[in-house]
Scaffold this motif. Structure first.
Motif, short mmCIF file in Angstrom:
data_model
loop_
_atom_site.label_atom_id
_atom_site.label_comp_id
_atom_site.label_asym_id
_atom_site.label_seq_id
_atom_site.Cartn_x
_atom_site.Cartn_y
_atom_site.Cartn_z
N LEU A 568 12.83 -5.89 2.08
CA LEU A 568 12.77 -4.49 1.58
C LEU A 568 11.20 -4.21 1.43
O LEU A 568 10.47 -3.27 1.78
CB LEU A 568 13.40 -4.06 0.56
CG LEU A 568 13.45 -2.59 0.07
CD1 LEU A 568 13.50 -1.75 1.19
CD2 LEU A 568 14.15 -2.04 -1.05
N LEU A 569 10.66 -5.14 0.59
CA LEU A 569 9.21 -4.83 -0.05
C LEU A 569 8.37 -5.06 1.23
O LEU A 569 7.48 -4.28 1.33
CB LEU A 569 8.75 -6.02 -0.86
CG LEU A 569 7.31 -5.92 -1.51
CD1 LEU A 569 7.18 -4.68 -2.35
CD2 LEU A 569 7.25 -6.90 -2.70
N SER A 570 8.67 -6.04 1.98
CA SER A 570 7.76 -6.24 3.11
C SER A 570 7.81 -5.08 4.11
O SER A 570 6.75 -4.65 4.61
CB SER A 570 8.29 -7.76 3.71
OG SER A 570 7.50 -7.64 5.18
N PHE A 571 8.97 -4.73 4.33
CA PHE A 571 9.17 -3.44 5.04
C PHE A 571 8.40 -1.98 4.57
O PHE A 571 7.83 -1.46 5.40
CB PHE A 571 10.39 -3.11 5.07
CG PHE A 571 10.85 -1.77 5.93
CD1 PHE A 571 10.65 -1.65 7.45
CD2 PHE A 571 11.48 -0.72 5.46
CE1 PHE A 571 10.78 -0.49 8.14
CE2 PHE A 571 11.54 0.45 5.95
CZ PHE A 571 11.21 0.45 7.18
N LEU A 572 8.61 -1.87 3.29
CA LEU A 572 7.87 -0.79 2.59
C LEU A 572 6.28 -0.87 2.71
O LEU A 572 5.68 0.28 2.54
CB LEU A 572 8.30 -0.53 1.29
CG LEU A 572 9.99 -0.38 1.32
CD1 LEU A 572 10.60 -0.05 -0.35
CD2 LEU A 572 10.36 1.04 1.76
N ARG A 573 6.10 -2.06 2.57
CA ARG A 573 4.55 -2.05 2.52
C ARG A 573 3.83 -2.18 3.99
O ARG A 573 2.74 -2.16 4.23
CB ARG A 573 4.03 -3.35 1.89
CG ARG A 573 4.43 -3.29 0.47
CD ARG A 573 3.93 -4.55 -0.44
NE ARG A 573 2.40 -4.33 -0.48
CZ ARG A 573 1.57 -5.42 -0.63
NH1 ARG A 573 1.97 -6.77 -0.62
NH2 ARG A 573 0.20 -5.24 -0.86
N SER A 574 4.62 -2.24 4.78
CA SER A 574 4.02 -2.13 6.42
C SER A 574 4.72 -1.06 7.22
O SER A 574 4.04 0.08 6.81
CB SER A 574 4.56 -3.76 6.95
OG SER A 574 6.03 -3.62 6.98
#
Length: 635
Positions: A568-574
């Motif tokens: 999730l974190l990777s997705f929301l930051r990209s």
């Protein structure tokens, strides 16, 4: 499996909703792409969209009316023992005109009324109109596998499988701030509440009888749970294993009943792997489906799923998703939510269901096993907290250290610090407060701070506290051990998060998800077992692991629990960053008037920096809510 909706008008003004029934049925087309229909009589209208799984011919289309014209049914679900019940009806002189389980249910209701529900093995939401009485009967299955929402005022009673149908029927669109407050903490809204103030979810095991202007509630099923009796269960462990083996084998066999191909979700974890092992022995060719994230190995379990697929020679499909793939599914996934549900794994289930729909209409899953047999990390934490000892004391005393160290779910070390911090905070609390803390993503004061000051009284009102108290009922009993925690998880987490997720994501693509672990005989047995059969110093889901490990590759049954998650974190930051910035922009937040702009600004900033343990969950929860708010045209 279907989508159902309907109207029972109390007044002439209430009959206006009958004119909107066709639109409500159309809004549920994704749940039943094979056929649709509407029944109208006087003050009553029933609608259905059908996914044909048992007796797929036109004769079994719904609404289905009895031969004498008295009873009409709309039904969402499956009755796995319908052939046995059909034979029972035949022995009593009944002649059925279709081969469907829907007609079996209709005839049983004609004969036994509400009592017939106790004979059903399966899951369902059902509405039956009795023309002679001018009455409507509505009921939901034992554990809430199939959804049913309803609205009542002085003019009409309205119901539907999803909120979108009720919006089409014209329900008031007033936000429930107590529900929003709970959602910000839990990422879902527990039944009977919904995000709209006057719309309710029918509780699992509950029924309604509507006649004239009255709506009578009744409970036809309650979970059989006596913690003190379970703690004293004298059955030897080997006999427990044999009983579990028989029950789960039968539960899998029952859920293979269909007139269309049946597949299985295979995550690579213990629960779904056992289901696949048992199902493969009953199917000549079983299709299995897994999802993985090759860019984020920490979240990828496809290697373990592949071991099981190879062992049982299934027709295996791996869906490998990048952040770009997740983004491409995001808009349609959000549109498929009946109300805000911020379990981020829904994005993966949505994508996997879409792929599975190309080959099958039915899939088996492993849902429910964690809640029955103590499979979550928080269950290990609860066990250790209840045991006490030097290690517990040491972790608790080091809480100031855990508070300042970096915490995240995206790396092993940072995730371990996160777990230690939550353990230290919870170990000091009462069982009720500890349960709520470990079930929540945001603490109450954090969730309240997200709301504008003028909404906080409406959020943290007496209704909120009454709802919370009901959800903690299993924890508050005189006898307390791990089974109380599992009971609370069964009623709260499973029913309102896990089952809602798989129903909505599966039905978005016309895929029915069936879990053998939700067989009512198996559930009753599992809640009769002592804690030691489920968790001890060395293992979680002990009885499940020990009973079925011979069926699984050694690499799998020896590994620890890994939750089904997306990066999730990777997705929301990209790829997801633009959507977050759009939904949480200062201009939109101020215009909307629900959230405190200073808080949403901090979330955006922390997300950009990759800081803050709760940032990714808060950002995702708000993104999901904001999309729903816009999509539902709330004001």
């Amino acid at each position: 499996m279907c989508g159902i909706t309907g109207v029972y008008a109390f007044t002439e003004n209430g009959r206006v909703a009958l004119n909107r029934l066709q639109g409500a049925v159309a809004s549920l087309r994704h749940r039943g792409p094979d056929a649709g229909g509407v029944y109208l009589h006087g003050r009553v209208g029933l609608g259905n969209r059908r996914l044909s799984i048992i007796a797929p011919g036109e004769q079994a289309n719904q609404p289905l009316t009895s031969d004498d014209g008295r009873y009409t049914v709309v039904f969402n679900g499956e009755i796995f023992n319908y052939k046995q019940l059909r034979a029972e009806l035949a022995s009593k002189g009944y002649t059925l005109s279709t081969a469907s389980d829907t007609e079996v249910l209709l005839r049983l209701y004609e004969r036994e009324r509400q009592e017939c529900l106790k004979k059903l093995k399966g899951f369902f939401a059902v509405a039956i109109y009795d023309k002679a009485e001018d009455s409507l009967f509505v009921a939901r299955d034992r554990f809430g596998e199939k959804p049913l929402l309803y609205y009542k005022d002085a003019n009409a009673f309205l119901f539907g499988s999803e909120m979108v149908a009720l919006l089409e029927l014209g329900v008031p669109q007033e936000l429930d701030y107590a529900s929003l407050y709970q959602y910000l903490q839990l990422t879902y809204t527990p039944a009977p509440a919904t995000m709209l103030k006057h719309v309710k979810k029918l509780l699992p095991g509950q029924a309604l009888y509507i006649r004239g202007g009255r709506v009578q509630e009744s409970v036809w099923y309650r979970l059989s749970f006596d913690g003190e009796k379970a703690a004293q269960n004298p059955m030897p462990f080997k006999l427990q294993q044999e009983k579990l083996r028989q029950l789960l084998q039968q539960a899998v066999a029952d859920r293979m009943v269909a007139d269309v191909p049946v597949g299985a979700f295979l995550s690579g974890g213990l629960d779904s792997s056992i289901v696949v092992a048992l199902a493969a022995s009953q199917a000549s060719s079983l299709k299995t489906f897994s999802v993985g994230f090759p860019e984020q190995p920490r979240f990828d379990e496809t290697a373990y799923a592949r071991l099981v697929a190879e062992k049982y020679k299934t027709e295996h499909t791996e869906l490998l998703l990048s952040n770009q793939d997740l983004y491409q599914h995001l808009h349609d996934m959000l549109n498929s939510l009946s109300e805000p549900l911020a379990d981020s794994s829904a994005l993966a289930v949505y994508a996997l269901s879409k792929r599975a729909s190309q080959d099958v209409k039915v899939v088996l899953s492993g849902d429910g096993a964690d809640e029955l047999f103590a499979g979550y990390n928080k269950h290990r934490a609860e066990y250790r907290a209840s045991q006490g000892g030097f290690a517990v004391g040491a972790v608790t005393k080091l809480q100031p250290l855990w508070e300042v160290l970096p915490k995240s779910r995206s790396s092993f070390t940072a995730n371990k610090v996160r777990q230690l911090q939550r353990f230290a905070a919870g170990a000091r609390l009462s069982p009720e407060d500890r349960y709520w803390l470990w079930a929540s993503w945001l603490q109450e004061e954090q969730a309240l701070a997200l709301l504008k000051p003028e909404h906080r009284t409406a959020a943290q009102n007496r209704l909120y506290h009454a709802r919370k108290s009901r959800l903690l009922n299993c924890i508050s009993r005189n006898h307390y051990d791990m089974n109380n925690v599992l009971c609370a998880d069964w009623h709260m987490v499973l029913a309102n998060d896990m089952l809602a997720k798989v129903d909505l994501m599966g039905m978005a693509h016309g895929v029915e998800v069936r879990s053998p672990y939700l067989d009512n005989r198996l559930v009753k047995f599992a809640f009769s077992l002592p804690v030691a059969s489920k968790i001890d110093e060395h293992a979680q889901k002990r009885i499940l692991r020990e009973t079925f490990k011979h069926l699984l590759p050694e690499e799998l049954w020896k590994r620890g629990k890994q939750g089904f998650e997306v990066p999730l974190l990777s997705f929301l930051r990209s790829e997801g960053r633009s959507r977050v910035n759009e939904c949480l922009s200062d201009a939109f937040i101020i215009e909307q008037g629900i959230f405190e702009v200073q808080q949403t600004r901090l979330i955006r900033q922390a997300l950009e920096l990759g800081k803050g343990l709760t940032t990714q969950t808060s950002a995702w929860s708000l993104l999901v809510f904001q999309h729903w708010w816009k999509h539902s045209s709330l004001k």
